[in-house]
Scaffold this active site. Structure first.
Site, PDB file in Angstrom:
ATOM      1  N   VAL A 109      -4.533   7.551   6.765  1.00 48.99           N
ATOM      2  CA  VAL A 109      -5.669   7.276   7.648  1.00 48.99           C
ATOM      3  C   VAL A 109      -5.234   7.224   9.106  1.00 48.99           C
ATOM      4  CG1 VAL A 109      -7.436   5.585   8.261  1.00 48.99           C
ATOM      5  CG2 VAL A 109      -6.943   6.054   5.860  1.00 48.99           C
ATOM      6  N   SER A 110      -4.193   6.431   9.387  1.00 47.28           N
ATOM      7  CA  SER A 110      -3.794   6.165  10.769  1.00 47.28           C
ATOM      8  C   SER A 110      -2.832   7.199  11.329  1.00 47.28           C
ATOM      9  CB  SER A 110      -3.122   4.792  10.843  1.00 47.28           C
ATOM     10  OG  SER A 110      -1.921   4.793  10.072  1.00 47.28           O
ATOM     11  N   ALA A 153      -8.188   2.728   3.950  1.00 45.63           N
ATOM     12  CA  ALA A 153      -7.215   3.081   2.915  1.00 45.63           C
ATOM     13  C   ALA A 153      -7.237   4.582   2.702  1.00 45.63           C
ATOM     14  CB  ALA A 153      -7.556   2.365   1.610  1.00 45.63           C
ATOM     15  N   THR A 178      -6.445  -0.689  11.776  1.00 44.38           N
ATOM     16  CA  THR A 178      -6.790   0.732  11.915  1.00 44.38           C
ATOM     17  C   THR A 178      -7.967   0.949  12.865  1.00 44.38           C
ATOM     18  OG1 THR A 178      -8.222   0.570   9.975  1.00 44.38           O
ATOM     19  CG2 THR A 178      -5.947   1.306   9.609  1.00 44.38           C
ATOM     20  N   GLY A 195       0.818  -1.199   0.000  1.00 44.05           N
ATOM     21  CA  GLY A 195       0.000   0.000   0.000  1.00 44.05           C
ATOM     22  C   GLY A 195       0.857   1.256   0.000  1.00 44.05           C
ATOM     23  N   ASP A 196       0.208   2.407  -0.077  1.00 42.89           N
ATOM     24  CA  ASP A 196       0.882   3.712  -0.041  1.00 42.89           C
ATOM     25  C   ASP A 196       1.826   3.918  -1.221  1.00 42.89           C
ATOM     26  OD1 ASP A 196      -0.281   4.106   2.590  1.00 42.89           O
ATOM     27  OD2 ASP A 196       1.302   2.799   3.360  1.00 42.89           O
ATOM     28  N   HIS A 214      -5.936   7.775   0.131  1.00 45.28           N
ATOM     29  CA  HIS A 214      -5.322   8.250  -1.106  1.00 45.28           C
ATOM     30  C   HIS A 214      -5.140   9.760  -1.003  1.00 45.28           C
ATOM     31  CE1 HIS A 214      -6.658   4.579  -3.728  1.00 45.28           C
ATOM     32  NE2 HIS A 214      -5.750   4.303  -2.834  1.00 45.28           N
TER      33      HIS A 214
END
Length: 435
Positions: A298-299, A39, A130, A12-13, A41
């Site tokens: 997000v986190s 997720a 998360t 991810g990322d 973006h």
């Protein structure tokens, strides 16, 4: 080819949102097909930073249709909050340009409470979720007790579904001496949001199939990355959905073939716990973190950083049938004297050219590296391939050789326009954007 899938090839990322935004200028529709609001973006448009969690990246372009498919775990409160936050910034989001599958399972407060409860019970063996309730929502979907968006319009059906859901959750909560949830609480929670979310409810599978017949261009936007896939990732440190390209069919209801584009960073990052063969717990990792601004969207957790892992990306390419690569964040490497690429792993005297499934082996893998001279030039914001440093081109070409498919675009900067075209795509040129 009118249908394109964008998937992440790492954890991810990788910069998928920016690439979807870039390609979507000449597309008609962008579809989210899995995951939830776990997720993030990040897209920069005219120096304005937009952080999307649930909404497809097409919402930032006028005249495009954004679709959330049945494979998404839908937090209705999070969706409405995200819509309202974008409206404040002048975005026009309405049921004509945002459609949500009527089959989406809903994330409710009971799911978030369960996830946090079990993460706490795991103590030192936490997965690092998360706490958005994604996993428990998918558990209920598979267990045939989820509340779906289509259930909200029928009071009798909703009551039956809630009985089934609460029978399960309250049995667990009682066993853990946790407060039992009353049905009236859940009904109030759902009624508060139902009126706002129901107008977006649509038979997405039918709409998408109609779009294909009409020749519309569709981009499928993946969330997370290949090695967070529930089946193919670094289990158990994975997400609760399938993140590879084949999930498009089940997560959207469209059976049509698509051209698969993989997005990878020029180095590697992951959030949370789990194996990470090329992680650099040293000055290299600190530099990648600082220069790359590697905090979870997000986190807000610090991302772990390491060298590019060609073994990992090549495996991801094969799992999703990727035809083209987009390599992002090359500018983060501008100041490095030496840059490394992992070309294999070693464990107990054996060489691996793939990531073994066993967690115990994954955690002990020793990466085998090739080392390259850095380019020591500022590339951020560069638009022309012919102006790129020679050593950067050599690095990109070696990555291309190791993963076995062409790199068509690279990115050197956070802005929408910071994309450099190296090769022409094999599908219709009308899908691409020229700057």
């Amino acid at each position: 080819m009118n249908n394109i899938v964008i998937v992440g090839l790492q954890w991810g990322d990788e910069g998928k949102g920016k690439i979807v935004d870039y390609l979507s200028e000449n597309a008609d529709t962008v579809v989210r097909f899995q995951g939830g609001n776990n997720a993030g973006h990040t897209i920069v448009v005219d120096d304005e930073v937009y952080k999307l969690n649930l909404l497809p990246s097409a919402v930032l372009r006028t005249g495009k249709i954004s679709i959330i498919g049945n494979g998404v775990a839908l937090d209705p409160y999070a969706l409405i909050s995200e819509i309202e936050s974008l409206r404040v910034k002048g975005m026009d989001i309405n049921p004509n340009n945002l459609m949500v599958s009527e089959s989406c399972p809903l994330i409710l407060s009971v799911h978030k409470e369960k996830e946090k409860l079990f993460e706490d019970l795991n103590g030192n063996h936490k997965i690092g979720t998360t706490n958005k309730g994604i996993g428990p929502c998918y558990e209920d979907k598979v267990g045939r007790r989820a509340i779906r968006l289509c259930d909200l319009e029928n009071a009798d059906e909703l009551n039956k579904r809630l009985d089934t859901l609460l029978n399960y959750h309250n049995a667990i909560r009682k066993g853990l001496s946790y407060r039992v949830i009353k049905k009236e609480e859940m009904l109030r929670e759902i009624e508060e949001i139902a009126e706002k979310i129901i107008p977006y409810r649509k038979p997405v599978w039918k709409i998408l199939n109609d779009f294909v017949k009409e020749g519309k261009k569709i981009i499928f936007e993946g969330a997370q990355g290949t090695f967070l896939d529930i089946d193919h990732g670094t289990y158990p440190f994975v997400t609760s959905s399938n993140t590879i390209a084949s999930q498009v069919m089940t997560g959207s209801g469209l059976s049509s073939n698509a051209y698969v584009i993989g997005v990878a960073k020029a180095y590697t990052t992951r959030v949370g716990n789990g194996p990470f063969p090329t992680e650099q717990r040293n000055e290299v990792g600190n530099s990648l973190f600082t220069i790359g601004k590697e905090l979870g969207t997000v986190s807000n957790r610090k991302r772990r950083c390491g060298w590019f892992d060609a073994v990992l990306v090549r495996q991801a390419v094969q799992l999703s049938g990727v035809s083209s690569i987009i390599l992002t964040k090359l500018d983060v490497l501008d100041s490095f004297d030496k840059i490394k690429i992992c070309t294999g792993y070693q464990y107990s005297g054996k060489i691996y050219d793939y990531l073994p499934a066993s967690r115990s082996i994954q955690e002990e893998l020793e990466p085998i590296y090739e080392e390259f001279p850095g380019w020591k030039e500022n590339t951020q914001g560069e638009k022309l391939a012919e102006k790129l440093p020679v050593n950067l081109i050599k690095y990109v070409k070696r990555v291309e050789e190791l993963i076995g498919i062409p790199i068509h675009l690279i990115s050197a900067g956070p802005k929408r326009e910071d994309v450099i075209k190296l090769k022409d795509f094999k599908f219709s040129e009308s899908v691409l954007v020229s700057y």
